[in-house]
Write a protein that holds these residues in place. Structure first.
Motif, PDB file in Angstrom:
ATOM      1  N   ARG A 135      -2.172   0.376   7.327  1.00 26.64           N
ATOM      2  CA  ARG A 135      -1.336   1.327   6.578  1.00 26.64           C
ATOM      3  C   ARG A 135      -0.070   0.661   6.030  1.00 26.64           C
ATOM      4  NH1 ARG A 135      -2.890   6.605   7.082  1.00 26.64           N
ATOM      5  NH2 ARG A 135      -4.250   7.132   8.837  1.00 26.64           N
TER       6      ARG A 135
ATOM      7  N   TYR B 229      -3.374 -10.675   1.821  1.00 27.35           N
ATOM      8  CA  TYR B 229      -2.674  -9.394   1.786  1.00 27.35           C
ATOM      9  C   TYR B 229      -1.247  -9.614   2.237  1.00 27.35           C
ATOM     10  CZ  TYR B 229      -7.455  -7.562   1.858  1.00 27.35           C
ATOM     11  OH  TYR B 229      -8.772  -7.303   1.576  1.00 27.35           O
TER      12      TYR B 229
ATOM     13  N   ASP C 222       0.680  -3.638   1.486  1.00 30.35           N
ATOM     14  CA  ASP C 222       1.078  -3.194   0.147  1.00 30.35           C
ATOM     15  C   ASP C 222      -0.144  -2.922  -0.729  1.00 30.35           C
ATOM     16  OD1 ASP C 222       3.627  -3.781   1.050  1.00 30.35           O
ATOM     17  OD2 ASP C 222       3.817  -5.619  -0.131  1.00 30.35           O
ATOM     18  N   GLY C 223      -0.184  -1.739  -1.330  1.00 30.16           N
ATOM     19  CA  GLY C 223      -1.185  -1.412  -2.342  1.00 30.16           C
ATOM     20  C   GLY C 223      -2.616  -1.258  -1.864  1.00 30.16           C
ATOM     21  N   ILE C 224      -2.856  -1.157  -0.577  1.00 32.98           N
ATOM     22  CA  ILE C 224      -4.237  -1.051  -0.092  1.00 32.98           C
ATOM     23  C   ILE C 224      -4.779   0.358  -0.345  1.00 32.98           C
ATOM     24  CG2 ILE C 224      -3.701  -0.415   2.295  1.00 32.98           C
ATOM     25  CD1 ILE C 224      -6.063  -2.784   2.674  1.00 32.98           C
ATOM     26  N   ASP C 225      -6.049   0.428  -0.684  1.00 29.02           N
ATOM     27  CA  ASP C 225      -6.724   1.712  -0.919  1.00 29.02           C
ATOM     28  C   ASP C 225      -7.340   2.165   0.398  1.00 29.02           C
ATOM     29  OD1 ASP C 225      -8.144   3.916  -1.801  1.00 29.02           O
ATOM     30  OD2 ASP C 225      -9.662   2.731  -2.851  1.00 29.02           O
ATOM     31  N   LEU C 226      -6.633   3.000   1.132  1.00 29.24           N
ATOM     32  CA  LEU C 226      -7.115   3.451   2.440  1.00 29.24           C
ATOM     33  C   LEU C 226      -8.407   4.253   2.335  1.00 29.24           C
ATOM     34  CD1 LEU C 226      -3.735   4.491   4.106  1.00 29.24           C
ATOM     35  CD2 LEU C 226      -5.072   2.407   4.510  1.00 29.24           C
ATOM     36  N   ASP C 227      -8.581   4.987   1.250  1.00 27.04           N
ATOM     37  CA  ASP C 227      -9.787   5.800   1.086  1.00 27.04           C
ATOM     38  C   ASP C 227     -11.036   4.948   0.917  1.00 27.04           C
ATOM     39  OD1 ASP C 227      -8.347   8.171   1.304  1.00 27.04           O
ATOM     40  OD2 ASP C 227      -7.974   8.265  -0.852  1.00 27.04           O
ATOM     41  N   GLY C 228     -10.874   3.690   0.529  1.00 23.07           N
ATOM     42  CA  GLY C 228     -12.015   2.801   0.331  1.00 23.07           C
ATOM     43  C   GLY C 228     -12.444   2.066   1.590  1.00 23.07           C
TER      44      GLY C 228
END
Length: 116
Positions: free
Chosen positions: A96, A4, A99-105
């Motif tokens: 947070r 990441y 870059d580009g991480i899906d926080l909802d997942g």
């Protein structure tokens, strides 16, 4: 292991980390609670600061064992470093800022940092 990259808002502080992010920590201590950080922890050897060593300011509080590093320009704390309970060097990464991480997942685990 996944790689990441992330950093602060203005881009002066950039890092790369390797590891798996399945669960993140939401701490309610006096600092994390106000900042809203979501944390993952990696061994120091799995974290590489790509740029911004000279752009960060350090903040210590409570027991002064975690070195909170934030960008002197935009004020974002994208990581902190210190020692794990077993004494090994570790880095706490503010997910947070990746870059580009899906926080909802992500699965969020609450940590009662007010106790410590």
């Amino acid at each position: 292991m996944s790689t990441y990259v992330g950093g602060c808002q203005c881009g002066k502080v950039r890092y790369e980390m390797t590891g798996e992010i399945a669960e993140v920590i939401a701490c309610n201590c006096s600092r994390c609670g106000k900042l809203g950080t979501l944390l993952t922890f990696v061994p120091a050897q799995n974290f590489k600061l790509l740029s911004g060593e000279d752009a960060t300011i350090e903040f210590l509080f409570n027991k002064n064992v975690i070195h909170h590093r934030f960008c002197a320009t935009c004020g974002v704390e994208s990581f902190a470093n210190g020692k794990a309970p077993n004494g090994s060097e570790m880095v706490a990464v503010n997910v947070r800022c990746i870059d580009g991480i899906d926080l909802d997942g992500l699965q969020v685990k609450q940590f009662d940092g007010k106790k410590y």
